[in-house]
Write a protein that holds these residues in place. Sequence first.
Motif, PDB file in Angstrom:
ATOM      1  N   PHE A 180       0.821  -1.208   0.000  1.00 53.24           N
ATOM      2  CA  PHE A 180       0.000   0.000   0.000  1.00 53.24           C
ATOM      3  C   PHE A 180       0.859   1.263   0.000  1.00 53.24           C
ATOM      4  O   PHE A 180       0.444   2.295  -0.530  1.00 53.24           O
ATOM      5  CB  PHE A 180      -0.953  -0.011   1.190  1.00 53.24           C
ATOM      6  CG  PHE A 180      -2.038  -1.046   1.069  1.00 53.24           C
ATOM      7  CD1 PHE A 180      -2.813  -1.116  -0.068  1.00 53.24           C
ATOM      8  CD2 PHE A 180      -2.286  -1.948   2.090  1.00 53.24           C
ATOM      9  CE1 PHE A 180      -3.813  -2.065  -0.204  1.00 53.24           C
ATOM     10  CE2 PHE A 180      -3.277  -2.902   1.978  1.00 53.24           C
ATOM     11  CZ  PHE A 180      -4.048  -2.958   0.825  1.00 53.24           C
ATOM     12  N   THR A 181       2.040   1.195   0.589  1.00 51.40           N
ATOM     13  CA  THR A 181       2.966   2.326   0.502  1.00 51.40           C
ATOM     14  C   THR A 181       3.351   2.577  -0.954  1.00 51.40           C
ATOM     15  O   THR A 181       3.378   3.721  -1.420  1.00 51.40           O
ATOM     16  CB  THR A 181       4.228   2.052   1.333  1.00 51.40           C
ATOM     17  OG1 THR A 181       3.858   1.871   2.706  1.00 51.40           O
ATOM     18  CG2 THR A 181       5.217   3.197   1.235  1.00 51.40           C
ATOM     19  N   PHE A 182       3.633   1.502  -1.677  1.00 50.61           N
ATOM     20  CA  PHE A 182       3.960   1.618  -3.097  1.00 50.61           C
ATOM     21  C   PHE A 182       2.780   2.175  -3.889  1.00 50.61           C
ATOM     22  O   PHE A 182       2.933   3.072  -4.734  1.00 50.61           O
ATOM     23  CB  PHE A 182       4.366   0.254  -3.639  1.00 50.61           C
ATOM     24  CG  PHE A 182       4.495   0.200  -5.133  1.00 50.61           C
ATOM     25  CD1 PHE A 182       5.596   0.754  -5.772  1.00 50.61           C
ATOM     26  CD2 PHE A 182       3.515  -0.403  -5.907  1.00 50.61           C
ATOM     27  CE1 PHE A 182       5.714   0.718  -7.157  1.00 50.61           C
ATOM     28  CE2 PHE A 182       3.624  -0.447  -7.286  1.00 50.61           C
ATOM     29  CZ  PHE A 182       4.726   0.121  -7.909  1.00 50.61           C
ATOM     30  N   LEU A 183       1.574   1.663  -3.620  1.00 47.80           N
ATOM     31  CA  LEU A 183       0.387   2.106  -4.351  1.00 47.80           C
ATOM     32  C   LEU A 183       0.112   3.592  -4.114  1.00 47.80           C
ATOM     33  O   LEU A 183      -0.167   4.351  -5.056  1.00 47.80           O
ATOM     34  CB  LEU A 183      -0.825   1.272  -3.919  1.00 47.80           C
ATOM     35  CG  LEU A 183      -2.111   1.435  -4.722  1.00 47.80           C
ATOM     36  CD1 LEU A 183      -1.907   0.977  -6.160  1.00 47.80           C
ATOM     37  CD2 LEU A 183      -3.245   0.648  -4.074  1.00 47.80           C
ATOM     38  N   LEU A 184       0.229   4.016  -2.866  1.00 47.74           N
ATOM     39  CA  LEU A 184      -0.003   5.420  -2.540  1.00 47.74           C
ATOM     40  C   LEU A 184       1.087   6.316  -3.129  1.00 47.74           C
ATOM     41  O   LEU A 184       0.813   7.444  -3.565  1.00 47.74           O
ATOM     42  CB  LEU A 184      -0.070   5.593  -1.024  1.00 47.74           C
ATOM     43  CG  LEU A 184      -1.362   5.083  -0.369  1.00 47.74           C
ATOM     44  CD1 LEU A 184      -1.170   4.882   1.119  1.00 47.74           C
ATOM     45  CD2 LEU A 184      -2.503   6.062  -0.622  1.00 47.74           C
ATOM     46  N   ARG A 185       2.318   5.835  -3.136  1.00 45.12           N
ATOM     47  CA  ARG A 185       3.410   6.613  -3.715  1.00 45.12           C
ATOM     48  C   ARG A 185       3.172   6.856  -5.201  1.00 45.12           C
ATOM     49  O   ARG A 185       3.401   7.963  -5.706  1.00 45.12           O
ATOM     50  CB  ARG A 185       4.741   5.901  -3.502  1.00 45.12           C
ATOM     51  CG  ARG A 185       5.936   6.620  -4.149  1.00 45.12           C
ATOM     52  CD  ARG A 185       7.210   5.825  -3.957  1.00 45.12           C
ATOM     53  NE  ARG A 185       8.332   6.457  -4.624  1.00 45.12           N
ATOM     54  CZ  ARG A 185       8.688   6.225  -5.889  1.00 45.12           C
ATOM     55  NH1 ARG A 185       7.958   5.375  -6.625  1.00 45.12           N
ATOM     56  NH2 ARG A 185       9.719   6.839  -6.437  1.00 45.12           N
ATOM     57  N   GLN A 186       2.732   5.821  -5.906  1.00 50.45           N
ATOM     58  CA  GLN A 186       2.462   5.980  -7.336  1.00 50.45           C
ATOM     59  C   GLN A 186       1.391   7.034  -7.584  1.00 50.45           C
ATOM     60  O   GLN A 186       1.477   7.804  -8.550  1.00 50.45           O
ATOM     61  CB  GLN A 186       2.025   4.637  -7.934  1.00 50.45           C
ATOM     62  CG  GLN A 186       3.111   3.572  -7.953  1.00 50.45           C
ATOM     63  CD  GLN A 186       4.336   4.051  -8.717  1.00 50.45           C
ATOM     64  OE1 GLN A 186       5.366   4.362  -8.114  1.00 50.45           O
ATOM     65  NE2 GLN A 186       4.228   4.107 -10.027  1.00 50.45           N
ATOM     66  N   PHE A 187       0.399   7.075  -6.722  1.00 51.56           N
ATOM     67  CA  PHE A 187      -0.653   8.082  -6.879  1.00 51.56           C
ATOM     68  C   PHE A 187      -0.120   9.474  -6.560  1.00 51.56           C
ATOM     69  O   PHE A 187      -0.391  10.450  -7.285  1.00 51.56           O
ATOM     70  CB  PHE A 187      -1.835   7.748  -5.962  1.00 51.56           C
ATOM     71  CG  PHE A 187      -3.016   8.656  -6.149  1.00 51.56           C
ATOM     72  CD1 PHE A 187      -4.018   8.341  -7.042  1.00 51.56           C
ATOM     73  CD2 PHE A 187      -3.129   9.830  -5.427  1.00 51.56           C
ATOM     74  CE1 PHE A 187      -5.114   9.179  -7.225  1.00 51.56           C
ATOM     75  CE2 PHE A 187      -4.215  10.676  -5.593  1.00 51.56           C
ATOM     76  CZ  PHE A 187      -5.205  10.348  -6.496  1.00 51.56           C
TER      77      PHE A 187
END
Length: 278
Positions: A155-162
């Motif tokens: 989820f850290t990766f997903l939020l970073r991409q956003f």
Amino acid sequence: MPVRKFDLTKWLLTILLGAFSVLFLVPLIWMISAASKFEKDVMDFPIRWIPTDWNFIGNFQEVWLGKVPFYLFYLNSLTLALIMTACTIFFSSMAAFAFTKLRFKGRDLAFGVLLTFMVIPEQATLVPRYLLMKWLHLYNTHAGMVLMGMFSIYFTFLLRQFMMGIHSDFIEAARIDGAGYFKTYWSIILPLCKPILATVGIIKFIWTWNDYQTPLIFLINKSLYTIPLGMQMFKDEFADNYAVIMMASLSAILPLLIIFVVLQKQVINGIALGGVKG
């Protein structure tokens, strides 16, 4: 006002997808039907989708007020899912903000190292986590479950991409106004991330609600059991009473259905935007 042309292909595709949707809903419809019947009528063939003799209230009372404390498992799952979801959103979004909008030495290297841990399967960490919980005296506690589930690399990766798609001018404007890092994160970044936060929240809630492996290993006391473990107890207690089991199953999935129906727009937007930003 222009007249719309009749698109035969679009209509046929809509009808086809509608038929498939009904097909996928058949198990859920059968579950609702079975949960409303007496046990002797559940396995009747051909299937009576609308029961002739209703026992919905009786099955409901057996599940919620019977020998197996289903209400306690429900409360445990709801408490853990809400706390772990809130913690995951908070800590993962803060980490994503740091890796995206803050400049510090070794930032990209640290994020790359963090991503490498995603390749480690969860099962490989069971023994270290078990030893850690025993050492912290958090084994067989809900606090230990929360501690293990409140952080997420994915989820850290997903939020970073956003967040990479959020223009840095917002950060600069907040800095000029005298806002600190946390104020910028809380008042500027989080409101702009509502779609992806809804996606993260729903996915995390569903994962926590349906998690069977972690409670099975880290919880011993039956009063701490969650819904998946409680369902196993129902199967043992009511092995031949499919009507009661279906009522318990229906009760178990009800929060997930409500959450998805209420927040499905945010989920779709979050998945679409998360896939193209950055």
